[in-house]
Scaffold this active site. Structure first.
Site, short mmCIF file in Angstrom:
data_model
loop_
_atom_site.label_atom_id
_atom_site.label_comp_id
_atom_site.label_asym_id
_atom_site.label_seq_id
_atom_site.Cartn_x
_atom_site.Cartn_y
_atom_site.Cartn_z
N ASP A 58 5.67 0.23 -10.65
CA ASP A 58 6.49 0.96 -9.67
C ASP A 58 7.46 2.00 -10.26
O ASP A 58 8.62 2.07 -9.84
CB ASP A 58 7.29 -0.03 -8.81
N HIS B 268 4.21 1.34 1.08
CA HIS B 268 4.45 0.73 2.38
C HIS B 268 4.06 1.63 3.56
O HIS B 268 4.17 2.86 3.48
CB HIS B 268 5.94 0.39 2.54
N CYS C 46 9.89 -6.72 -8.68
CA CYS C 46 8.45 -6.48 -8.88
C CYS C 46 7.98 -6.80 -10.30
O CYS C 46 6.87 -7.29 -10.49
CB CYS C 46 8.10 -5.06 -8.47
N ASP D 15 4.41 0.79 -5.27
CA ASP D 15 4.84 0.20 -4.01
C ASP D 15 4.39 1.19 -2.93
O ASP D 15 4.64 2.40 -3.06
CB ASP D 15 6.37 0.08 -4.05
N HIS E 94 7.65 -0.84 7.94
CA HIS E 94 7.20 -2.01 7.18
C HIS E 94 8.13 -3.22 7.36
O HIS E 94 9.34 -3.06 7.59
CB HIS E 94 7.10 -1.65 5.69
N LYS F 285 0.35 -1.64 -3.61
CA LYS F 285 0.69 -2.95 -3.05
C LYS F 285 1.75 -2.81 -1.97
O LYS F 285 2.48 -1.81 -1.95
CB LYS F 285 1.17 -3.87 -4.18
N HIS G 18 11.62 2.68 2.02
CA HIS G 18 11.30 3.21 0.69
C HIS G 18 9.80 3.24 0.47
O HIS G 18 9.06 2.47 1.08
CB HIS G 18 11.98 2.36 -0.40
ZN LIG Z 1 8.90 -2.22 -1.51
#
Ligand SMILES: [Zn+2]
Length: 240
Positions: free
Chosen positions: A44, A84, A187, A82, A88, A142, A117
């Site tokens: 990330d 989303h 993460c 990341d 989310h 993810k 984010h």
């Molecule tokens: Zn996130």
């Protein structure tokens, strides 16, 4: 059988008496060398998590030059993002009355609520521009299921839904995972612990990560990682 000269035997006995015999070989083997069954995972390293992003980690961008240098020592590199949906389940804005950094209960457990984010396809979700990993072979995204978060690059937040990364690494004969990136206590930690769960040897390269440290979460994450057999090293252990 190898015989020792009296002089060498006396020398080793002196070392042993001084308690140095054990330390000596360890010091000589200090440099860790990733092999062709090792992978570097850059977790990330995205605009959202560095200065100017929607969920900035303090000094997040400082990991970039360290990861770039480490990459020279790896044949296998995987990047995560990341990624989303709008609205989310991990966004505070999805719950009336909730503010970022509060928590809520979802069907898979307690969820920390974050500012919006890393929304799919936005510049905020793009990789940080100075990250130079041309050898990277896979980008794994993810957190794309709207109702479930995924700190880990291996399993989503229900600890059941796989991203496929474990299968990919195993199919490629990877045995050892080196984790870097953002953020150490979320993460990175969850990725490292899930890598252990999936049977990999795991190192976290501390100075190639930065933490959020929400209510002591950084120290707690290191404690949990250590308990699960994750090894804590510095980039100098590899770079020399
Ligand atoms: Zn996130």
């Amino acid at each position: 059988m190898k015989t020792l000269t009296p002089h060498r035997r006396a020398f080793l006995q002196a070392l042993s008496a001084a308690g140095l015999a054990a330390a000596w070989p360890a010091a000589r083997a200090a440099k860790i060398q990733p092999d062709d069954q090792s992978v570097l995972i850059a977790v990330d390293v995205q605009n959202c998590f560095v200065t100017g992003g929607t969920l900035p980690v303090k000094d997040g961008e400082a990991v970039v030059p360290v990861i770039n240098k480490l990459a020279d020592h790896f044949e296998n590199i995987v990047i995560t993002q990341d990624w989303h949906t709008p609205g989310h389940a991990s966004f505070a804005s999805s719950y009336p009355g909730k503010k970022p950094f509060e928590t809520t209960k979802l069907n898979y457990g307690t969820q920390v609520l974050w500012p919006d984010h890393c929304v799919q396809g936005t510049d905020d979700a793009a990789l940080q521009k100075d990250l130079k990993l041309p050898k990277a072979q896979l980008i794994i995204r993810k957190g794309f299921h709207k109702g479930m978060d995924s700190y880990s690059a291996f399993d989503e937040a229900d600890h059941k839904t796989a991203t496929g990364l474990a299968g990919y690494l195993k199919a490629r004969g990877i045995k050892t995972v080196y984790v870097t990136g953002l953020a150490t206590d979320f993460c990175v930690a969850w990725t490292a612990m899930d890598a252990r769960k999936n049977g990999f040897e795991v190192y976290v390269i501390e100075d190639a990560t930065r933490g959020i440290d929400l209510n002591g979460s950084l120290a707690a994450a290191w404690k949990q990682m250590t308990a699960k057999g994750v090894k804590r090293i510095q980039s100098g252990d590899i770079l020399g």
